[in-house]
Scaffold this motif. Sequence first.
Motif, PDB file in Angstrom:
ATOM      1  N   ASP A   1       1.294  -5.134  -2.297  1.00 22.13           N
ATOM      2  CA  ASP A   1       1.140  -4.894  -0.862  1.00 22.13           C
ATOM      3  C   ASP A   1      -0.019  -3.950  -0.562  1.00 22.13           C
ATOM      4  OD1 ASP A   1       3.348  -6.503  -0.230  1.00 22.13           O
ATOM      5  OD2 ASP A   1       4.733  -4.837  -0.604  1.00 22.13           O
ATOM      6  N   GLY A   2      -0.754  -3.555  -1.593  1.00 20.28           N
ATOM      7  CA  GLY A   2      -1.885  -2.664  -1.395  1.00 20.28           C
ATOM      8  C   GLY A   2      -1.512  -1.197  -1.301  1.00 20.28           C
ATOM      9  N   GLU A   3      -0.270  -0.864  -1.621  1.00 18.51           N
ATOM     10  CA  GLU A   3       0.170   0.523  -1.543  1.00 18.51           C
ATOM     11  C   GLU A   3      -0.236   1.267  -2.813  1.00 18.51           C
ATOM     12  OE1 GLU A   3       4.222   3.115  -0.537  1.00 18.51           O
ATOM     13  OE2 GLU A   3       4.278   0.919  -0.595  1.00 18.51           O
ATOM     14  N   HIS A   4      -0.713   2.500  -2.636  1.00 19.42           N
ATOM     15  CA  HIS A   4      -1.174   3.323  -3.743  1.00 19.42           C
ATOM     16  C   HIS A   4       0.014   4.087  -4.312  1.00 19.42           C
ATOM     17  CE1 HIS A   4      -4.224   6.392  -5.443  1.00 19.42           C
ATOM     18  NE2 HIS A   4      -4.386   5.258  -6.066  1.00 19.42           N
ATOM     19  N   LEU A   5       0.402   3.786  -5.561  1.00 24.63           N
ATOM     20  CA  LEU A   5       1.609   4.355  -6.143  1.00 24.63           C
ATOM     21  C   LEU A   5       1.341   4.993  -7.498  1.00 24.63           C
ATOM     22  CD1 LEU A   5       3.975   1.305  -5.514  1.00 24.63           C
ATOM     23  CD2 LEU A   5       3.807   3.362  -4.099  1.00 24.63           C
TER      24      LEU A   5
END
Length: 234
Positions: free
Chosen positions: A162-166
């Motif tokens: 989802d393009g989330e930076h984790l």
Amino acid sequence: MRAAVDDDVIAVSPCRNIDLPQIAIKPPQWFTLDQAQSIVDELPAPWRTMCLLGFYTGLRWGELAGLHRHRIDQRRSRLFVVEVNTESGIKEYPKSSRSRREVPLPPHVLDALERHIHPLDRDALVFTTVTKGRAGRRLDDGNWRRQTWWPAIENAHYFDTDGEHLLVPHYPPHSMRHTCASWLVQKGVSLYEVQHLLGHESFQTTQRYAHLQPDAHKAVLGAWERLDAPLIAA
């Protein structure tokens, strides 16, 4: 307790005929390619080759830390797992053990390894301490985790679908071994080949990765598709 009976310390073992509880088998913890790359990027330069080797060979940490230069066959792009680094020192696996094995090296991993071992003596350990004043010593598992692995894990990030930076999952070094097996199974390598590569004594240990096979549920889904009149929810 059996040993105590054998040594005549006690007459009878109190542990006879006890049914032990079943230990639930946890699914293997493994990293995605993006997560693994972010970990390698966060590692200090001396340890990138070691972890690259871990991800692409599935060697146990003790096998990585016990690898000697002369166990690497550069001409055939292979390495031989013979020694292991333990709490009590470097030990050889028994010749009858499945842990003693030959492991292939991908070209880019061999290139990195050749650069790393170039200045080493033939009988030297490939990976040793690098701290100033203490360089060249046998690695200690606890110290290596605390000083090298966990700081890299805590600073490594990746982007999910989802393009989330984790942050990458907080998995231990042994997960490099799980990651190697998981990637291979997902690419269609048979469980028997993975068993040989990882040096598992029991095939049941390797079966933990069976659910990752591309055709793991192919037969079941095919059977449902062949039903003459499938159930429907009106």
